[in-house]
Structures are given as C-alpha cells and as structure tokens.
Scaffold this motif. Structure first.
Motif, mmCIF file in Angstrom:
data_model
loop_
_atom_site.group_PDB
_atom_site.id
_atom_site.type_symbol
_atom_site.label_atom_id
_atom_site.label_comp_id
_atom_site.label_asym_id
_atom_site.label_seq_id
_atom_site.Cartn_x
_atom_site.Cartn_y
_atom_site.Cartn_z
ATOM 1 N N HIS A 1 -10.498 -24.812 -14.091
ATOM 2 C CA HIS A 1 -11.106 -24.879 -12.945
ATOM 3 C C HIS A 1 -10.754 -23.388 -12.369
ATOM 4 O O HIS A 1 -11.538 -22.566 -11.616
ATOM 5 C CB HIS A 1 -10.742 -25.642 -11.960
ATOM 6 C CG HIS A 1 -11.476 -25.917 -10.623
ATOM 7 N ND1 HIS A 1 -12.676 -25.743 -10.420
ATOM 8 C CD2 HIS A 1 -10.837 -25.517 -9.333
ATOM 9 C CE1 HIS A 1 -13.094 -25.673 -9.094
ATOM 10 N NE2 HIS A 1 -11.873 -25.564 -8.365
ATOM 11 N N GLN B 1 -7.322 -29.497 -16.814
ATOM 12 C CA GLN B 1 -8.579 -29.429 -16.230
ATOM 13 C C GLN B 1 -8.336 -28.489 -14.916
ATOM 14 O O GLN B 1 -9.327 -27.750 -14.639
ATOM 15 C CB GLN B 1 -9.069 -30.771 -15.663
ATOM 16 C CG GLN B 1 -9.600 -31.905 -16.640
ATOM 17 C CD GLN B 1 -9.669 -33.256 -16.220
ATOM 18 O OE1 GLN B 1 -8.717 -33.865 -15.681
ATOM 19 N NE2 GLN B 1 -10.910 -33.457 -16.326
ATOM 20 N N ILE B 2 -7.402 -28.468 -13.874
ATOM 21 C CA ILE B 2 -7.219 -27.595 -12.960
ATOM 22 C C ILE B 2 -6.895 -26.143 -13.541
ATOM 23 O O ILE B 2 -7.431 -25.404 -12.869
ATOM 24 C CB ILE B 2 -5.926 -28.109 -12.220
ATOM 25 C CG1 ILE B 2 -5.895 -29.614 -11.659
ATOM 26 C CG2 ILE B 2 -5.847 -27.119 -10.930
ATOM 27 C CD1 ILE B 2 -7.474 -29.607 -10.915
ATOM 28 N N LYS C 1 -2.596 -34.196 -6.711
ATOM 29 C CA LYS C 1 -3.150 -34.419 -5.292
ATOM 30 C C LYS C 1 -4.745 -35.122 -6.123
ATOM 31 O O LYS C 1 -5.222 -36.333 -5.227
ATOM 32 C CB LYS C 1 -3.842 -33.421 -4.663
ATOM 33 C CG LYS C 1 -4.558 -33.601 -3.401
ATOM 34 C CD LYS C 1 -4.954 -32.252 -2.652
ATOM 35 C CE LYS C 1 -5.658 -32.720 -1.424
ATOM 36 N NZ LYS C 1 -5.922 -31.254 -0.600
ATOM 37 N N TYR C 2 -5.379 -34.874 -7.014
ATOM 38 C CA TYR C 2 -6.763 -35.352 -7.640
ATOM 39 C C TYR C 2 -6.681 -36.353 -8.666
ATOM 40 O O TYR C 2 -7.649 -36.746 -9.130
ATOM 41 C CB TYR C 2 -7.661 -34.144 -7.613
ATOM 42 C CG TYR C 2 -8.121 -33.442 -6.487
ATOM 43 C CD1 TYR C 2 -9.045 -33.758 -5.316
ATOM 44 C CD2 TYR C 2 -7.436 -32.117 -6.260
ATOM 45 C CE1 TYR C 2 -9.441 -33.344 -4.475
ATOM 46 C CE2 TYR C 2 -7.846 -31.374 -5.160
ATOM 47 C CZ TYR C 2 -8.667 -31.977 -4.347
ATOM 48 O OH TYR C 2 -9.081 -31.201 -2.860
ATOM 49 N N GLY C 3 -5.458 -36.385 -9.147
ATOM 50 C CA GLY C 3 -5.209 -37.396 -10.477
ATOM 51 C C GLY C 3 -5.896 -36.919 -11.459
ATOM 52 O O GLY C 3 -6.491 -37.931 -12.126
ATOM 53 N N THR C 4 -5.956 -35.880 -11.682
ATOM 54 C CA THR C 4 -6.434 -35.223 -12.978
ATOM 55 C C THR C 4 -5.544 -34.370 -13.810
ATOM 56 O O THR C 4 -4.272 -34.225 -13.289
ATOM 57 C CB THR C 4 -7.596 -34.246 -12.682
ATOM 58 O OG1 THR C 4 -8.439 -33.851 -13.894
ATOM 59 C CG2 THR C 4 -7.208 -33.210 -11.934
ATOM 60 N N SER C 5 -5.915 -33.690 -15.026
ATOM 61 C CA SER C 5 -4.793 -33.250 -15.750
ATOM 62 C C SER C 5 -4.567 -31.709 -15.284
ATOM 63 O O SER C 5 -5.499 -31.083 -14.745
ATOM 64 C CB SER C 5 -5.192 -33.208 -17.165
ATOM 65 O OG SER C 5 -6.556 -32.383 -17.274
ATOM 66 N N GLU C 6 -3.266 -31.234 -15.469
ATOM 67 C CA GLU C 6 -3.298 -29.602 -15.398
ATOM 68 C C GLU C 6 -4.122 -28.852 -16.161
ATOM 69 O O GLU C 6 -4.484 -28.072 -15.643
ATOM 70 C CB GLU C 6 -1.690 -29.449 -15.537
ATOM 71 C CG GLU C 6 -0.730 -30.057 -14.635
ATOM 72 C CD GLU C 6 0.718 -29.749 -14.689
ATOM 73 O OE1 GLU C 6 0.779 -28.537 -15.410
ATOM 74 O OE2 GLU C 6 1.487 -30.286 -14.324
ATOM 75 N N ALA D 1 -3.495 -31.025 -9.463
ATOM 76 C CA ALA D 1 -3.667 -32.016 -10.323
ATOM 77 C C ALA D 1 -3.156 -33.294 -9.826
ATOM 78 O O ALA D 1 -3.725 -34.462 -10.051
ATOM 79 C CB ALA D 1 -2.774 -31.526 -11.770
#
Length: 246
Positions: A75, A71-72, A64-69, A62
């Motif tokens: 995934h 969302q990961i 590394k890609y600048g997104t929320s946990e 999260a």
C-alpha cells in the motif's frame, strides 16, 4: 472579498499530503487564484498518543487493521507512486508516526505570521520525504519550523509552553466535529462546498469555481432605471421622444 478554503489535515496522513499536492495544482491553474484565501485547520488522527511515542509506521498500521506488514508495505508503494505522479517525494519504507499536537500548535503560530503554507510543506517533507524521524524529538521539530521561516525564539517559546495555541487547535477540531468531519483531508470551500479525501485535481478546480462564482454576489440579468437615496433616474430626451411616439 476573498473566497476562503479551509482544509483540515494531519501531518501523519498520507492522503493529506497527496490531497494538498492535487489541490495546489488546481489552485495554481485557477484564473482567480489571487481571490482565494487558504487556511489549514487542525485534525489529529491519534490525539491520545503520548507525545514521546513513535516508531515505524508499517507495523503500526498492520496491527491497527489486522493485516500483514507485506500488504501495508505494498500500500505504501502505491502511495509512493501516486506521489511521484505529482512530483512529490515519498519514502515508502522507514517512515515513523507520532503525536502531531505540537505540529498543529506551530501551524497556528505560522498562520498568525502569514507563513502557514511554508510550514505545512516543511512538515510534510519531514514526514514523507526525509529519512530522519519527524516525530518525538522537539529539537527536530524546532529545526523544521525554523527552516520554514518561523523565528527561532517564537518556535521555542511555543514548544516550551504546552498551552500556547492549544485552544486554537481544539477549536479547529471542535469545528470539524460540528460539521461532521470524520476523516481527513477535508476541504470546505466558501463555507458551503465540501470535498473529502485526496480527490483528483479537477474536483478541486470545480469546487474552487463554484465557491468563487457564488462569492461574487448576485449575477445581474437585467438592468433598468431605479430609485435610490438620492432620487430616481430621470428619463433622457431620447427616452421621452420614444415614449411620445407610442
């Protein structure tokens, strides 16, 4: 002569885990599978990571890609569903990350001993299927390698010597760079046909077929009398009679 399939992977990589599962299915159903030689090559996703650094994979990805946990995590559940379709276990929470250099060094020992496939499967299971962390603990890594059939004394000798098989790992990574590999899994069939990513099984089947057929050598389309080191083919009486009739 066997057709060689070289596969660059990293144990941190979920798509490598899925890609191996799909490739293994293709190979198991391939009629000429006994003519295929598989070699697993080294590729580190994070070669600069200190050996003793580890932690939960979801917050790391999260960040590394600048997104929320969240969302990961979603995934990861999707990856788990893909693994389930292949009959592969996949822990969607609690997985860790770490430096994989020692794992790759042991994979080269396993290649030398003829049991590379068994060790790679055991390392993937340790990372993706088992709750105990796979990284950061040499004793844990030693136990995984020994359970895959590697001799304990050889395993411990490699782990105690940071130079053991290090050149082999770096050579694999240089070879990957030379052919333009920027991500894994990466499959090279017969040194010519490349497949990148965890492709569907039928893609691997097609690549196996193309590489294997080409490795058989020229396809003879017509055959007639020839001359060789021992002389020329002599016509048979039937051939002579047919020539005279014309």
């Amino acid at each position: 002569m066997p057709t060689t399939v070289e596969i660059w992977t990293d144990i941190n990589c979920p798509f490598c885990y899925l890609g191996k599962g799909r490739f293994d299915r293709a190979l198991a159903d391939f009629a000429d599978r006994d003519d295929i030689r598989v070699v697993h090559r080294s590729f580190e996703l994070d070669p600069g990571l200190p050996a003793d650094t580890t932690g939960p994979v979801i917050p790391r990805i999260a960040a590394k890609y600048g997104t929320s946990e969240a969302q990961i995590a979603a995934h990861e559940r999707g990856l788990g569903a893909q693994a389930a379709e292949l009959g592969l276990p996949y822990q969607v929470t609690g997985r860790d990350y770490g430096n994989s250099f020692d794992m790759h060094r042991l994979l080269h020992l396993a290649l030398e001993l003829g049991i590379q496939e068994q060790l790679l499967d055991a390392l993937y299971a340790a990372n993706f299927a088992e709750p105990e962390p796979a990284f950061g603990d040499p004793e844990r890594l030693a136990a995984v390698a020994i359970s895959a059939g590697l001799p304990e004394d050889r395993v411990r000798a490699v782990l105690a010597d940071p130079d053991a098989y290090a050149d082999a790992v770096r050579a694999d990574e240089r070879a990957a760079a030379e052919i333009g590999v920027t991500g894994v899994p990466f499959f090279l069939f017969g040194g010519k046909y490349a497949v990148s990513g965890a492709q569907p099984t039928e893609v691997f089947t097609r690549a196996l077929t193309m590489a294997h057929d080409e490795n058989r050598g020229p396809v003879l389309l017509a055959d007639a009398d020839t001359c060789g080191p021992d002389g020329c083919a002599l016509p048979t009486p039937a051939d002579s009679d047919a020539a005279a009739a014309h």
